[in-house]
Design a protein around this motif. Structure first.
Motif, PDB file in Angstrom:
ATOM      1  N   GLY A 176       0.796  -1.221   0.000  1.00 27.55           N
ATOM      2  CA  GLY A 176       0.000   0.000   0.000  1.00 27.55           C
ATOM      3  C   GLY A 176       0.824   1.265   0.000  1.00 27.55           C
ATOM      4  N   LEU A 177       1.906   1.281   0.760  1.00 26.93           N
ATOM      5  CA  LEU A 177       2.799   2.434   0.867  1.00 26.93           C
ATOM      6  C   LEU A 177       4.237   1.924   0.843  1.00 26.93           C
ATOM      7  CD1 LEU A 177       0.898   4.199   3.762  1.00 26.93           C
ATOM      8  CD2 LEU A 177       1.129   5.148   1.453  1.00 26.93           C
ATOM      9  N   VAL A 178       5.076   2.547   0.048  1.00 27.74           N
ATOM     10  CA  VAL A 178       6.471   2.117  -0.063  1.00 27.74           C
ATOM     11  C   VAL A 178       7.374   3.332   0.119  1.00 27.74           C
ATOM     12  CG1 VAL A 178       8.251   1.115  -1.546  1.00 27.74           C
ATOM     13  CG2 VAL A 178       5.927   0.178  -1.570  1.00 27.74           C
ATOM     14  N   GLY A 179       8.272   3.232   1.095  1.00 31.63           N
ATOM     15  CA  GLY A 179       9.266   4.265   1.319  1.00 31.63           C
ATOM     16  C   GLY A 179      10.651   3.764   0.962  1.00 31.63           C
ATOM     17  N   VAL A 180      11.566   4.703   0.766  1.00 33.34           N
ATOM     18  CA  VAL A 180      12.952   4.360   0.454  1.00 33.34           C
ATOM     19  C   VAL A 180      13.857   5.230   1.318  1.00 33.34           C
ATOM     20  CG1 VAL A 180      14.732   4.202  -1.321  1.00 33.34           C
ATOM     21  CG2 VAL A 180      12.339   3.823  -1.937  1.00 33.34           C
ATOM     22  N   ALA A 181      14.810   4.598   1.982  1.00 29.70           N
ATOM     23  CA  ALA A 181      15.854   5.310   2.717  1.00 29.70           C
ATOM     24  C   ALA A 181      17.164   5.078   1.983  1.00 29.70           C
ATOM     25  CB  ALA A 181      15.940   4.803   4.154  1.00 29.70           C
ATOM     26  N   THR A 182      17.742   6.156   1.445  1.00 30.16           N
ATOM     27  CA  THR A 182      18.909   5.994   0.585  1.00 30.16           C
ATOM     28  C   THR A 182      19.773   7.254   0.642  1.00 30.16           C
ATOM     29  OG1 THR A 182      19.609   5.352  -1.641  1.00 30.16           O
ATOM     30  CG2 THR A 182      17.747   6.883  -1.491  1.00 30.16           C
ATOM     31  N   ARG A 183      20.818   7.272  -0.142  1.00 31.51           N
ATOM     32  CA  ARG A 183      21.700   8.427  -0.209  1.00 31.51           C
ATOM     33  C   ARG A 183      20.985   9.601  -0.884  1.00 31.51           C
ATOM     34  NH1 ARG A 183      26.647   8.719   2.578  1.00 31.51           N
ATOM     35  NH2 ARG A 183      27.835   6.794   2.324  1.00 31.51           N
ATOM     36  N   GLN A 184      21.360  10.820  -0.455  1.00 35.60           N
ATOM     37  CA  GLN A 184      20.801  12.034  -1.048  1.00 35.60           C
ATOM     38  C   GLN A 184      20.992  12.043  -2.564  1.00 35.60           C
ATOM     39  OE1 GLN A 184      19.224  14.969   0.412  1.00 35.60           O
ATOM     40  NE2 GLN A 184      18.812  15.186  -1.779  1.00 35.60           N
ATOM     41  N   ALA A 185      22.096  11.507  -3.035  1.00 38.48           N
ATOM     42  CA  ALA A 185      22.405  11.547  -4.464  1.00 38.48           C
ATOM     43  C   ALA A 185      21.372  10.796  -5.306  1.00 38.48           C
ATOM     44  CB  ALA A 185      23.797  10.968  -4.704  1.00 38.48           C
ATOM     45  N   HIS A 186      20.632   9.878  -4.697  1.00 42.08           N
ATOM     46  CA  HIS A 186      19.691   9.064  -5.465  1.00 42.08           C
ATOM     47  C   HIS A 186      18.251   9.574  -5.382  1.00 42.08           C
ATOM     48  CE1 HIS A 186      23.025   6.436  -5.854  1.00 42.08           C
ATOM     49  NE2 HIS A 186      22.951   5.904  -4.646  1.00 42.08           N
ATOM     50  N   VAL A 187      17.987  10.552  -4.544  1.00 47.55           N
ATOM     51  CA  VAL A 187      16.604  10.943  -4.281  1.00 47.55           C
ATOM     52  C   VAL A 187      15.916  11.452  -5.546  1.00 47.55           C
ATOM     53  CG1 VAL A 187      15.129  12.569  -3.042  1.00 47.55           C
ATOM     54  CG2 VAL A 187      16.992  11.386  -1.841  1.00 47.55           C
ATOM     55  N   ALA A 188      16.549  12.378  -6.264  1.00 47.02           N
ATOM     56  CA  ALA A 188      15.907  12.966  -7.437  1.00 47.02           C
ATOM     57  C   ALA A 188      15.610  11.913  -8.501  1.00 47.02           C
ATOM     58  CB  ALA A 188      16.788  14.080  -8.009  1.00 47.02           C
ATOM     59  N   ALA A 231       6.811   6.361  -4.785  1.00 46.78           N
ATOM     60  CA  ALA A 231       7.661   5.988  -3.650  1.00 46.78           C
ATOM     61  C   ALA A 231       7.972   7.221  -2.803  1.00 46.78           C
ATOM     62  CB  ALA A 231       8.950   5.348  -4.137  1.00 46.78           C
ATOM     63  N   MET A 232       7.965   7.042  -1.503  1.00 48.00           N
ATOM     64  CA  MET A 232       8.276   8.125  -0.567  1.00 48.00           C
ATOM     65  C   MET A 232       9.752   8.023  -0.201  1.00 48.00           C
ATOM     66  SD  MET A 232       4.826   7.774   1.746  1.00 48.00           S
ATOM     67  CE  MET A 232       5.079   6.017   1.902  1.00 48.00           C
ATOM     68  N   VAL A 233      10.564   8.869  -0.829  1.00 47.91           N
ATOM     69  CA  VAL A 233      12.019   8.738  -0.744  1.00 47.91           C
ATOM     70  C   VAL A 233      12.563   9.721   0.286  1.00 47.91           C
ATOM     71  CG1 VAL A 233      14.161   8.680  -2.047  1.00 47.91           C
ATOM     72  CG2 VAL A 233      11.990   8.146  -3.187  1.00 47.91           C
ATOM     73  N   ARG A 234      13.425   9.196   1.173  1.00 52.21           N
ATOM     74  CA  ARG A 234      14.065  10.021   2.199  1.00 52.21           C
ATOM     75  C   ARG A 234      15.583   9.884   2.092  1.00 52.21           C
ATOM     76  NH1 ARG A 234      10.917  10.888   6.874  1.00 52.21           N
ATOM     77  NH2 ARG A 234      12.783  11.887   7.737  1.00 52.21           N
ATOM     78  N   ALA A 235      16.236  11.014   2.141  1.00 50.95           N
ATOM     79  CA  ALA A 235      17.701  10.995   2.176  1.00 50.95           C
ATOM     80  C   ALA A 235      18.160  10.669   3.588  1.00 50.95           C
ATOM     81  CB  ALA A 235      18.251  12.346   1.746  1.00 50.95           C
ATOM     82  N   VAL A 236      19.012   9.675   3.705  1.00 51.66           N
ATOM     83  CA  VAL A 236      19.557   9.270   4.999  1.00 51.66           C
ATOM     84  C   VAL A 236      21.069   9.169   4.836  1.00 51.66           C
ATOM     85  CG1 VAL A 236      19.628   7.474   6.764  1.00 51.66           C
ATOM     86  CG2 VAL A 236      17.461   8.018   5.633  1.00 51.66           C
ATOM     87  N   GLU A 237      21.770  10.143   5.367  1.00 47.19           N
ATOM     88  CA  GLU A 237      23.225  10.166   5.214  1.00 47.19           C
ATOM     89  C   GLU A 237      23.957   9.629   6.437  1.00 47.19           C
ATOM     90  OE1 GLU A 237      24.999  10.817   2.555  1.00 47.19           O
ATOM     91  OE2 GLU A 237      23.242  11.249   1.326  1.00 47.19           O
ATOM     92  N   GLU A 238      23.258   9.518   7.573  1.00 45.56           N
ATOM     93  CA  GLU A 238      23.854   9.000   8.798  1.00 45.56           C
ATOM     94  C   GLU A 238      22.930   7.935   9.383  1.00 45.56           C
ATOM     95  OE1 GLU A 238      26.766   9.828   9.765  1.00 45.56           O
ATOM     96  OE2 GLU A 238      27.098  11.520   8.419  1.00 45.56           O
ATOM     97  N   GLY A 239      23.524   6.973  10.080  1.00 45.39           N
ATOM     98  CA  GLY A 239      22.726   5.901  10.661  1.00 45.39           C
ATOM     99  C   GLY A 239      21.650   6.397  11.603  1.00 45.39           C
ATOM    100  N   ASP A 240      21.953   7.458  12.385  1.00 47.32           N
ATOM    101  CA  ASP A 240      20.979   7.968  13.351  1.00 47.32           C
ATOM    102  C   ASP A 240      19.739   8.531  12.671  1.00 47.32           C
ATOM    103  OD1 ASP A 240      22.703   7.244  15.316  1.00 47.32           O
ATOM    104  OD2 ASP A 240      23.508   9.267  15.648  1.00 47.32           O
TER     105      ASP A 240
END
Length: 500
Positions: free
Chosen positions: A275-287, A296-305
């Motif tokens: 129903g809903l799909v998110g992505v946690a990835t590098r900022q370089a891939h978001v666009a 897809a709901m894409v979030r830039a995650v550059e640090e583990g925290d």
């Protein structure tokens, strides 16, 4: 939830059912041998009705006896029949000797190998049965190699000679059959691993053995999953379904250079019904990800925290595609393990698992043979020599559902009957297919299936989509993205459209 699969049997169970069937016929095993030979002869007539010159290679055991029965029937029908056996490989069991005597009494003759094979219209392989566990010795290997090199089509009786019927391995020389007719039971090993290259079309004749003889004391070793099983797991949705009921998948991965992998994972999850799909990835891939798949709901995650708040809204986490094993991938992997969410682990998440803490018990692992070898601390060759044993060892060590990928993918879990996929093709052996599988399985899990069932349903859907895409455009050049439209179509099975 029972799994709708066709039963596959180990060698010991096959022998036990044969023994029970013989006892049920008053103790005369020759009746079963005659049924086997007759079934094979009828199949030969259907497949190659114009064949006049038939060469039957017989071994010394009861498989050779089946071959003598076929040879006698072919001879009595007016065909030109030649029976070959190795110089020291004449019939040794009482049943095989009886079958050979009947063949000779009908006017047949036996030749010793080596002998020419290029004048046959059809070859029949009755050299080895289900007992092979090691490479054939030199003279028998030469016979198998000659059969394999001959131009005529080859019918294998029960098992292609040289193939281990229980494990699916090929320890030495082996024939490549155009068709294999199994007797009484379907042999588990013939549906996975190297055996798939040798069986040709796999058929089964139960020889009219009573159904009750299968259930009592000879349990199946595995189940064979085919297209119709999807309806079992993917019923039509209610008219008032909302997206939350179809689950929330978070795809974690895509270090530098790996953005395509996590994108494929996310799109597969969407196309398989999450129903809903998110992505946690590098900022370089978001666009690029948003451009390719804005759903897809894409979030830039550059640090583990930074992953923790994203994980809070996830129902299922698919981790590994493009993750890498550097500091960034390690940090995200640790966060995923600590999340307490149901997990699907693939690719570098599996490589990190091989060196770190165990995954939660309800996780799903999707290794290829190389990753499986790292997880078990062994070699790829050892994994492939006994794929059933490897899948069960992985499930036991990690306490998880396991999808051991490859020809004849095996799904295993603690306390569950392993399942073998009767789907998939060589065109799927290309980069990115595993990322697609990860997303597909995660979508099944998100839609409410338990781990083992989600692994079965997702792996089957993925393989069927691969077969449909290959049928449409061919195996060579098949891309993971070619499967995406088929994931959608086949995840909505109907009685009229349950496979391609």
């Amino acid at each position: 939830m029972p799994t709708p699969a066709f039963p596959l049997y180990a060698t010991a169970a096959a022998r036990e059912i044969d023994r029970r069937a013989t006892a049920d016929l008053g103790g005369d095993g020759y009746l079963l041998m005659q049924r086997a030979g007759l079934a094979a002869w009828r199949l030969l007539l259907r497949r190659w009705p114009q064949a006049q010159r038939i060469v039957v290679a017989c071994g010394s055991g009861n498989n050779g006896g089946d071959g003598y029965v076929l040879a006698r029937l072919a001879l009595q029908s007016g065909r030109r029949v030649r029976v070959l056996h190795p110089r020291d490989g004449g019939p040794r069991t009482p049943l095989a000797q009886r079958a050979c005597t009947d063949y000779l009494a009908a006017g047949g003759q036996v030749e010793l190998f080596p002998a020419p094979l290029d004048d046959a219209d059809v070859l029949v392989d009755a050299v080895f049965g289900i007992g092979l566990e090691q490479a054939p010795r030199a003279e028998l290997a030469a016979l198998l190699q000659a059969l394999d090199a001959a131009p005529a089509p080859l019918l294998a009786l029960d098992v292609p000679s040289g193939v281990d019927a229980g494990r699916g391995s090929v320890p030495g020389a082996a024939v490549r059959a155009d068709c294999t007719l199994q007797f009484i039971v379907a042999h588990a090993g013939l549906h996975t691993g190297a055996a798939r290259e040798h069986t040709g079309e796999l058929l089964l004749d139960t020889l009219d053995v009573e159904a009750s003889l299968y259930a009592d004391g000879a349990p199946a070793m595995a189940g064979l999953l085919a297209g119709p099983a999807l309806r079992h797991w993917l019923p039509p949705r209610r008219l008032d379904t909302h997206k939350g009921e179809s689950g929330r998948v978070l795809c974690v991965g895509g270090d530098h250079g790996g953005g395509g992998a996590v994108a494929l994972c996310a799109e597969a999850a969407l196309r398989a019904g999450a129903g809903l799909v998110g992505v946690a990835t590098r900022q370089a891939h978001v666009a690029a990800l948003l451009s390719r798949r804005p759903e897809a709901m894409v979030r830039a995650v550059e640090e583990g925290d930074a992953l923790a708040p994203v994980l809070e809204t996830a129902g299922v986490v698919a981790c590994g595609p493009g993750l890498g094993q550097q500091a960034w991938g390690q940090a995200l992997y640790r966060g995923v393990l600590a999340s307490g969410r149901p997990l699907v682990l693939d690719a570098d998440a599996l490589n990190l698992l091989a060196h770190g803490p165990s995954a939660p018990a309800d996780a799903i692992l999707t290794p290829h043979p190389g990753e499986a070898a790292r997880l078990l601390g062994t070699t790829t060759a050892e994994i492939q020599s006994d794929r059933f044993g490897a899948a069960q060892a992985l499930a036991a060590r990690y306490g998880c559902a396991v999808v051991l990928k490859g020809a004849g993918t095996i799904v295993s879990a603690p306390g569950r009957l392993p399942q073998v996929l009767d789907a998939g093709n060589p065109g799927m052996a290309t980069g990115g297919m595993g990322d697609l599988l990860t997303g597909t399985i995660a979508a099944m899990r998100a839609q409410g299936l338990p781990a083992f069932e989600a692994a079965c349903a997702g792996a089957l859907l993925h393989s069927l989509a691969g077969d449909a895409a290959a049928a449409e455009g061919g195996q060579r050049g098949l891309l993971p993205s070619d499967l995406l439209p088929w994931l959608r179509r086949l995840s909505n099975p109907t009685p009229e459209r349950e496979s391609y």
